[in-house]
Design a protein around this motif. Structure first.
Motif, PDB file in Angstrom:
ATOM      1  N   THR B   7       0.842  -1.195   0.000  1.00  0.00           N
ATOM      2  CA  THR B   7       0.000   0.000   0.000  1.00  0.00           C
ATOM      3  C   THR B   7       0.880   1.249   0.000  1.00  0.00           C
ATOM      4  OG1 THR B   7      -1.629  -1.223   1.258  1.00  0.00           O
ATOM      5  CG2 THR B   7      -1.860   1.149   1.225  1.00  0.00           C
ATOM      6  N   ASP B  43      -8.101   6.307  -5.171  1.00  0.00           N
ATOM      7  CA  ASP B  43      -7.780   5.166  -4.321  1.00  0.00           C
ATOM      8  C   ASP B  43      -7.965   3.864  -5.096  1.00  0.00           C
ATOM      9  OD1 ASP B  43     -10.462   5.547  -4.365  1.00  0.00           O
ATOM     10  OD2 ASP B  43     -10.800   5.435  -2.217  1.00  0.00           O
ATOM     11  N   LEU B  44      -7.251   2.839  -4.661  1.00  0.00           N
ATOM     12  CA  LEU B  44      -7.334   1.525  -5.310  1.00  0.00           C
ATOM     13  C   LEU B  44      -8.502   0.734  -4.731  1.00  0.00           C
ATOM     14  CD1 LEU B  44      -3.687   0.246  -5.613  1.00  0.00           C
ATOM     15  CD2 LEU B  44      -5.295   0.566  -7.439  1.00  0.00           C
ATOM     16  N   MET B  45      -8.626  -0.511  -5.150  1.00  0.00           N
ATOM     17  CA  MET B  45      -9.736  -1.339  -4.672  1.00  0.00           C
ATOM     18  C   MET B  45      -9.652  -1.587  -3.160  1.00  0.00           C
ATOM     19  SD  MET B  45      -8.452  -4.904  -6.211  1.00  0.00           S
ATOM     20  CE  MET B  45      -9.520  -5.890  -5.224  1.00  0.00           C
ATOM     21  N   TYR B  46     -10.779  -1.973  -2.600  1.00  0.00           N
ATOM     22  CA  TYR B  46     -10.854  -2.253  -1.167  1.00  0.00           C
ATOM     23  C   TYR B  46     -11.071  -3.738  -0.947  1.00  0.00           C
ATOM     24  CZ  TYR B  46     -10.778   2.609  -0.064  1.00  0.00           C
ATOM     25  OH  TYR B  46     -10.363   3.892   0.086  1.00  0.00           O
ATOM     26  N   GLN B  48     -12.735  -6.436   1.112  1.00  0.00           N
ATOM     27  CA  GLN B  48     -13.900  -6.505   1.978  1.00  0.00           C
ATOM     28  C   GLN B  48     -13.679  -7.553   3.048  1.00  0.00           C
ATOM     29  OE1 GLN B  48     -16.241  -4.430   0.971  1.00  0.00           O
ATOM     30  NE2 GLN B  48     -18.248  -5.093   1.599  1.00  0.00           N
ATOM     31  N   LYS B  50     -15.544  -7.427   6.228  1.00  0.00           N
ATOM     32  CA  LYS B  50     -16.926  -7.629   6.690  1.00  0.00           C
ATOM     33  C   LYS B  50     -17.783  -6.607   5.962  1.00  0.00           C
ATOM     34  CE  LYS B  50     -16.210  -7.764  11.434  1.00  0.00           C
ATOM     35  NZ  LYS B  50     -16.678  -7.562  12.809  1.00  0.00           N
ATOM     36  N   ALA B  51     -18.906  -7.025   5.402  1.00  0.00           N
ATOM     37  CA  ALA B  51     -19.758  -6.076   4.696  1.00  0.00           C
ATOM     38  C   ALA B  51     -20.710  -5.409   5.673  1.00  0.00           C
ATOM     39  CB  ALA B  51     -20.543  -6.798   3.612  1.00  0.00           C
ATOM     40  N   VAL B  67     -16.081  -3.728   7.523  1.00  0.00           N
ATOM     41  CA  VAL B  67     -14.638  -3.551   7.567  1.00  0.00           C
ATOM     42  C   VAL B  67     -14.117  -3.674   6.151  1.00  0.00           C
ATOM     43  CG1 VAL B  67     -12.463  -4.472   8.411  1.00  0.00           C
ATOM     44  CG2 VAL B  67     -14.457  -4.487   9.894  1.00  0.00           C
ATOM     45  N   GLN B  68     -13.495  -2.600   5.676  1.00  0.00           N
ATOM     46  CA  GLN B  68     -12.915  -2.612   4.342  1.00  0.00           C
ATOM     47  C   GLN B  68     -11.490  -2.114   4.483  1.00  0.00           C
ATOM     48  OE1 GLN B  68     -15.779   0.101   2.325  1.00  0.00           O
ATOM     49  NE2 GLN B  68     -15.712  -1.474   0.767  1.00  0.00           N
ATOM     50  N   VAL B  69     -10.554  -2.848   3.949  1.00  0.00           N
ATOM     51  CA  VAL B  69      -9.171  -2.386   4.023  1.00  0.00           C
ATOM     52  C   VAL B  69      -8.744  -1.947   2.625  1.00  0.00           C
ATOM     53  CG1 VAL B  69      -6.824  -2.963   4.677  1.00  0.00           C
ATOM     54  CG2 VAL B  69      -8.732  -3.950   5.920  1.00  0.00           C
ATOM     55  N   GLY B  70      -8.343  -0.688   2.531  1.00  0.00           N
ATOM     56  CA  GLY B  70      -7.937  -0.135   1.244  1.00  0.00           C
ATOM     57  C   GLY B  70      -6.540  -0.576   0.878  1.00  0.00           C
ATOM     58  N   LEU B  71      -6.277  -0.625  -0.427  1.00  0.00           N
ATOM     59  CA  LEU B  71      -4.994  -1.177  -0.872  1.00  0.00           C
ATOM     60  C   LEU B  71      -4.100  -0.148  -1.549  1.00  0.00           C
ATOM     61  CD1 LEU B  71      -6.233  -4.648  -2.102  1.00  0.00           C
ATOM     62  CD2 LEU B  71      -5.198  -4.068   0.072  1.00  0.00           C
ATOM     63  N   GLY B  72      -4.371   1.143  -1.372  1.00  0.00           N
ATOM     64  CA  GLY B  72      -3.426   2.136  -1.877  1.00  0.00           C
ATOM     65  C   GLY B  72      -3.999   3.102  -2.878  1.00  0.00           C
ATOM     66  N   VAL B  73      -3.140   3.637  -3.703  1.00  0.00           N
ATOM     67  CA  VAL B  73      -3.506   4.733  -4.587  1.00  0.00           C
ATOM     68  C   VAL B  73      -2.978   4.450  -5.983  1.00  0.00           C
ATOM     69  CG1 VAL B  73      -1.415   6.055  -4.010  1.00  0.00           C
ATOM     70  CG2 VAL B  73      -3.440   7.278  -4.765  1.00  0.00           C
TER      71      VAL B  73
END
Lengths: 247, 262
Positions: B7, B43-46, B48, B50-51, B67-73
Motif C-alpha cells: 500500500t 484510491d485503489l480497490m478495497y 472486503q 466484513k460487509a 470492515v474494508q481495508v484499502g490497498l493504496g492509490v
C-alpha cells in the motif's frame, strides 16, 4: 498451550490490520476527495470463540476488528481555477453512473470531458444531473452558479446532481474515490449545499494524526510480541525445570 | 506479509510521479504558451473483510458498519490545465496570441496538423509565417519582401503596408477549438495533436462562434504559478516521506515478529 499465545498473536494481527489502514490513508494523502478510513476494535471473550451460549468463564479476551468507518468530515478546499473542477460545501456528494448502470457517489470533483463533451470522473464514469441523466456539455466557456447550475457561453445547460445520505455509516468505498450505498439511503441534496467552481476538495486525511497512530500501532505490536516472548520463556522454563530430579 | 508494505509502495510511486509533473511545470515556467499539468490520483480497490449490513448474530441483528481495508492509490491521469496564461508585451509585430478559446494551426513537416497556443512566429526565407521550429502556420501567409509594417486585426486578418502606403490583405489566420482541449496529446515544442479524447477540431475565424481574438505584439506566457507549484512540491515530497515511514513501520513490525523466536 496457553491461551495467551493466541490472544497476543491475534492482537498483533489486529495491529497489522490497523497499519494497513493507516498506510492506505497516507497513500491517499494527496488524492482529491478521499475520505479517511478509521478502524475500531472490540474485545471478544475467548470462551465465546468456541460455541455460542456458553457462559463467559474467563477474563481473557481476544481483540477483534469490529468495524471500520469512513470519516465524512470535509477536507480543505483548494482553489485551482480549472474549468472542470468542482468542490462541494456541505454534506453532499456528486452523482456518478457506474458502467453497469448503478449509481455511486463521490466528493472528488476533478472532472474531465471526453471527445463527445460528456462530463466524466477521472475514472471515466459519467456525472449525472439532478434528474439522473448523464451530463453533456457543448463547446464553449462554462460558468457555474452556487447551486450547481452549469451555463455554457451564458446559456443554461444543466444542473449538477447532488445527493445526501441518511446514514453515512452505510457508505462503502469503491475503487476510484467512489462510495456506494443502497438506493434507499440516498436523498436529494437540500438548499444548504453549495458548489464551488474552480476549486477542489483535498483529501481529509490528517497526516499528523496518522503518523501518531502509526507510531502507537507499531509500539503496540512490539509489546504484543514481547508478551509472546515471555510466554515462550515460561514454556521453555516449564519444559526445562519441572520434573528435573536434582542429584 | 503485511498489506501496508505494498500500500505504501503505491503511495510512494504516486507521489514520485506527482513530483515529476510538478518539476516539468517548474521547468516550463518561462515557456511561451505552456499549459501546466496536474496529476490526479484515485484510491485503489478495497478488500472486503466484513460487509455492512451483514448478520451479526443468530438473532438477526446486523452490523451497522463493515470492515474494508484499502490497498493504496493509483494515478488516474495527468491533466493539462488550459487556463489562460498572462500576456507579455513584446512589440514584435510577428508575436501573436489568442485571447480566449482556440489554438493556432501548424503544419508539421510530415503533413500532419498540430495545434499551439504559442504565437511566437517568424518569417522564413520564402516569406512564409512559421513557428520557431520552422513549421508553417496554417492557413499559410506569405509576407511580401517589401513590407514595411505588418498588421494583425483581432479577427485574424493579416495585412502588410507596402511602399507608398498601399495596404494589402495577406490572408486570415484561422484557429481551432476542441470540445476537450485537456484530451490533446503533447508533442513537445509547445505543440499539441488531436487524440480520440480531444474530439475533432472545430475550425473558425477568430472572434466568431465563441473563439478568442488574435492579439499582436504580445505573447501568452506559461500558466504555471510558481508559488502554487512550490507548495505542491512541498506537499508531494512530504507525502512521499510519510509513505516511506509506513514502509519503515511495517518493516520494523515484521522484524519484531522475527525476533520473537530466538
Amino acid at each position: 498451550m496457553q491461551l495467551g499465545f493466541f490472544i497476543s498473536g491475534g492482537a498483533g494481527q489486529m495491529a497489522q490490520n490497523r497499519l494497513d489502514t493507516i498506510s492506505n490513508n497516507l497513500a491517499n494523502v494527496n488524492t482529491t476527495g478521499y475520505m479517511e478510513d478509521r478502524s475500531a476494535f472490540s474485545s471478544m471473550f475467548s470462551s465465546k470463540v468456541g460455541r455460542e451460549g456458553a457462559p463467559d468463564s474467563t477474563s481473557a479476551a481476544y481483540l477483534s476488528m469490529n468495524k471500520q468507518y469512513i470519516s465524512t468530515q470535509a477536507g480543505a478546499i483548494r482553489e485551482t481555477g480549472s474549468q472542470f473542477d468542482f468542490a462541494i460545501q456541505g454534506d453532499a456528494f456528486f452523482r456518478v453512473q457506474m458502467q453497469d448502470g448503478s449509481e455511486a457517489l463521490t466528493r472528488a470533483g476533478n472532472f474531465k470531458l471526453d471527445a463527445q463533451g460528456n462530463l466524466k470522473t477521472q475514472g471515466n464514469q459519467a456525472i449525472l444531473d439532478q434528474n439522473g441523466a448523464p451530463i453533456t456539455l457543448p463547446l464553449g466557456e462554462i460558468s457555474v452558479t452556487d447551486n450547481g447550475a452549469i451555463s455554457v457561453n451564458g446559456q443554461p445547460v444543466t444542473q449538477l446532481g447532488l445527493s445526501m445520505v441518511n446514514d453515512p455509516r452505510m457508505l462503502q468505498k469503491m475503487e476510484g474515490v467512489l462510495l456506494h450505498t443502497s438506493a434507499t439511503n440516498i436523498v436529494p441534496a437540500d438548499d444548504s449545499i453549495a458548489v464551488k467552481h474552480g476549486a477542489l476538495e483535498q483529501s481529509n486525511v490528517n497526516s499528523v494524526l496518522e503518523m501518531a497512530s502509526m507510531i502507537s500501532t507499531m509500539r503496540e505490536y512490539e509489546s504484543m510480541m514481547k508478551v509472546i516472548e515471555n510466554y515462550n520463556q515460561q514454556v521453555s522454563q516449564l519444559n526445562d525445570r519441572v520434573g528435573v530430579v536434582q542429584a | 506479509m503485511m498489506r501496508a508494505l505494498w500500500t505504501s509502495a503505491t503511495g510512494m510511486a504516486a507521489q514520485s510521479l506527482n513530483v515529476d509533473v510538478i518539476s516539468n511545470n517548474i521547468a516550463n515556467v518561462n515557456t511561451t504558451g505552456f499549459k501546466r499539468g496536474r496529476a490526479n490520483f484515485q484510491d485503489l480497490m478495497y478488500q472486503q473483510v466484513k460487509a455492512p449490513g451483514a448478520e451479526a448474530s443468530a438473532a438477526g441483528t446486523q452490523l451497522p458498519t463493515g470492515v474494508q481495508v484499502g490497498l493504496g492509490v493509483r494515478t488516474a491521469g495527468v491533466d493539462s490545465i488550459f487556463t489562460e496564461g498572462s500576456f507579455q508585451q513584446t512589440d514584435n509585430p510577428l508575436d501573436m496570441n489568442i485571447q480566449g478559446r482556440g489554438f493556432f494551426q501548424i503544419q508539421l513537416p510530415n503533413g500532419d496538423t498540430a495545434y499551439t497556443r504559442d504565437g511566437k512566429f517568424s518569417v522564413d526565407a520564402n516569406g512564409q509565417l512559421v513557428t520557431q521550429n520552422g513549421d508553417i502556420v496554417q492557413p499559410g501567409i506569405t509576407m511580401p519582401a517589401d513590407a514595411q509594417a505588418i498588421q494583425v486585426s483581432p479577427d485574424g486578418t493579416v495585412s502588410a503596408v507596402q511602399p507608398g502606403g498601399v495596404q494589402t490583405i495577406l490572408g486570415q489566420i484561422q484557429i481551432a477549438d476542441f470540445i476537450n482541449p485537456a484530451g490533446l496529446t503533447h508533442l513537445g515544442s509547445n505543440l499539441f495533436q488531436t487524440s480520440n479524447a480531444s474530439g475533432e477540431p472545430v475550425i473558425g475565424n477568430p472572434t466568431e462562434n465563441g473563439l478568442g481574438a488574435v492579439g499582436q505584439g504580445m505573447l501568452e506566457m506559461s500558466n504555471v504559478s510558481m508559488v502554487e507549484e512550490m507548495v505542491n512540491l512541498i506537499a508531494g515530497q512530504r507525502a512521499y516521506e510519510m509513505n516511506s515511514k509506513s514502509i519503515q513501520a511495517a518493516d520494523e513490525m515484521l522484524q519484531t515478529a522475527n525476533n520473537v523466536r530466538r
